[in-house]
Design an enzyme around this catalytic site. Structure first.
Site, PDB file in Angstrom:
ATOM      1  N   GLY A 134     -13.087  -3.013   1.553  1.00 27.93           N
ATOM      2  CA  GLY A 134     -14.185  -3.757   0.955  1.00 27.93           C
ATOM      3  C   GLY A 134     -15.381  -2.832   0.784  1.00 27.93           C
ATOM      4  CD  GLU A 176      -3.000  -1.267   2.145  1.00 26.93           C
ATOM      5  OE1 GLU A 176      -4.217  -1.155   1.995  1.00 26.93           O
ATOM      6  OE2 GLU A 176      -2.487  -1.576   3.231  1.00 26.93           O
ATOM      7  CG  MET A 200      -9.317  -4.740   8.746  1.00 28.93           C
ATOM      8  SD  MET A 200      -8.472  -6.303   8.431  1.00 28.93           S
ATOM      9  CE  MET A 200      -8.292  -6.926  10.088  1.00 28.93           C
ATOM     10  CD  GLU A 201      -5.475  -1.206   8.593  1.00 27.12           C
ATOM     11  OE1 GLU A 201      -6.115  -0.803   7.592  1.00 27.12           O
ATOM     12  OE2 GLU A 201      -5.141  -2.384   8.753  1.00 27.12           O
ATOM     13  CB  ILE A 255     -15.992  -7.836   6.377  1.00 26.08           C
ATOM     14  CG1 ILE A 255     -15.799  -7.086   7.712  1.00 26.08           C
ATOM     15  CG2 ILE A 255     -17.456  -8.171   6.142  1.00 26.08           C
ATOM     16  CD1 ILE A 255     -16.293  -7.801   8.947  1.00 26.08           C
ATOM     17  CG  ASP A 261     -12.590  -6.877  -0.656  1.00 25.97           C
ATOM     18  OD1 ASP A 261     -11.463  -6.495  -0.321  1.00 25.97           O
ATOM     19  OD2 ASP A 261     -13.581  -6.804   0.084  1.00 25.97           O
TER      20      ASP A 261
HETATM   21  N1  ADE Z   1      -9.663  -4.351   3.463  1.00 30.15           N
HETATM   22  C1  ADE Z   1      -9.899  -4.656   2.176  1.00 30.15           C
HETATM   23  N2  ADE Z   1     -10.974  -5.458   2.060  1.00 30.15           N
HETATM   24  C2  ADE Z   1     -11.431  -5.657   3.320  1.00 30.15           C
HETATM   25  C3  ADE Z   1     -12.506  -6.401   3.863  1.00 30.15           C
HETATM   26  N3  ADE Z   1     -13.314  -7.111   3.071  1.00 30.15           N
HETATM   27  N4  ADE Z   1     -12.678  -6.392   5.214  1.00 30.15           N
HETATM   28  C4  ADE Z   1     -11.839  -5.679   6.006  1.00 30.15           C
HETATM   29  N5  ADE Z   1     -10.803  -4.975   5.538  1.00 30.15           N
HETATM   30  C5  ADE Z   1     -10.602  -4.953   4.213  1.00 30.15           C
END
Ligand code: ADE
Length: 233
Positions: free
Chosen positions: A82, A11, A176-177, A156, A200
């Site tokens: 996501g 990243e 997540m951050e 997730i 995603d």
């Molecule tokens: N970062 C990228 N995709 C993610 C997801 N599906 N859940 C949590 N963090 C992510």
């Protein structure tokens, strides 16, 4: 000085490829490199680029340390997320107008999901000036939008099993951050922006897609930075 943070090497890779006069510092116990910090020049600005590692604790730790040690003018966190909002496509860039910790749950005590108990603090807002500068960015592929980013210590992969993410919390993207960085920045009164490229759809294909689309995300982050740097001097 501006701080640029990403969770994974991939990243921040393109920032480092374009950086000059790079000096690296490793943070963490001896003989580990849990967190890496690069001092360099990027696009004519003095920057600190950091790889925080994954999750809220790692992101909060690196953010606080950078702020305490270097007092950056602005802090920008970029990377992938996501999609929760069905209108988002892989490659779109979501600017965190609002950020919330979806896994902070003291609802059993009567607090709202995501609320820090006894504070009334549930949502962190992105810095207005940085959001405005970023809203004008155009990408080679993908659209730039503002939205609500949800953060938690969970990857997730079946978001429809956690319907509160969209129905109760109104999340557009999940990662997540971001909310950890935004909260630390808020506590220190440092202007911050979290910007996430959709990698995603937080569904059964998420684990495969997120790896596949990391390079695109990294490229989007570089396009974002190269277009906003001249506007935020
Ligand atoms: N970062 C990228 N995709 C993610 C997801 N599906 N859940 C949590 N963090 C992510």
């Amino acid at each position: 000085m501006i701080a640029l943070i990403g969770a994974l090497d991939a990243e921040i890779e393109e920032f480092l490829r374009q950086a000059e006069d790079v000096r690296v510092e490793h943070w963490g116990p001896p003989r580990t490199s849990l967190q890496s910090v690069y001092h360099c020049r990027l696009l004519g600005q003095q920057v600190v680029i950091a790889r925080s590692g994954v999750g809220k604790v790692m992101a909060a730790a690196v953010s606080q340390r950078i702020i305490s040690k270097y007092n950056p003018r602005q802090l920008i966190f970029t990377g992938i997320a996501g999609a929760l909002n069905p209108q988002l496509r892989i490659g779109d860039l979501v600017l965190g107008a609002e950020l919330m910790q979806h896994d902070l749950d003291a609802t059993a005590l009567g607090f709202r999901r995501g609320e820090i108990p006894y504070t009334d603090q549930q949502i962190c807002r992105g810095d207005e000036m940085l959001l405005n500068a970023a809203a004008g960015v155009s990408l080679e592929s993908g659209t730039v939008l503002s939205g609500r980013i949800l953060t938690g210590d969970q990857f997730i992969s079946h978001h429809n099993r956690q319907s509160y993410l969209t129905e109760e919390l109104g999340g557009d993207a999940i990662e997540m951050e971001g909310a950890a960085v935004a909260l630390v920045a808020y506590l220190n009164q440092t202007p911050a922006l979290v910007a996430r490229t959709i990698s995603d759809l937080a569904d059964g294909s998420a684990a495969v897609d997120f790896q596949k689309f990391l390079p695109l995300a990294c490229h989007n982050s570089f396009q974002l930075i190269s277009q906003i740097f001249p506007r935020i001097r």
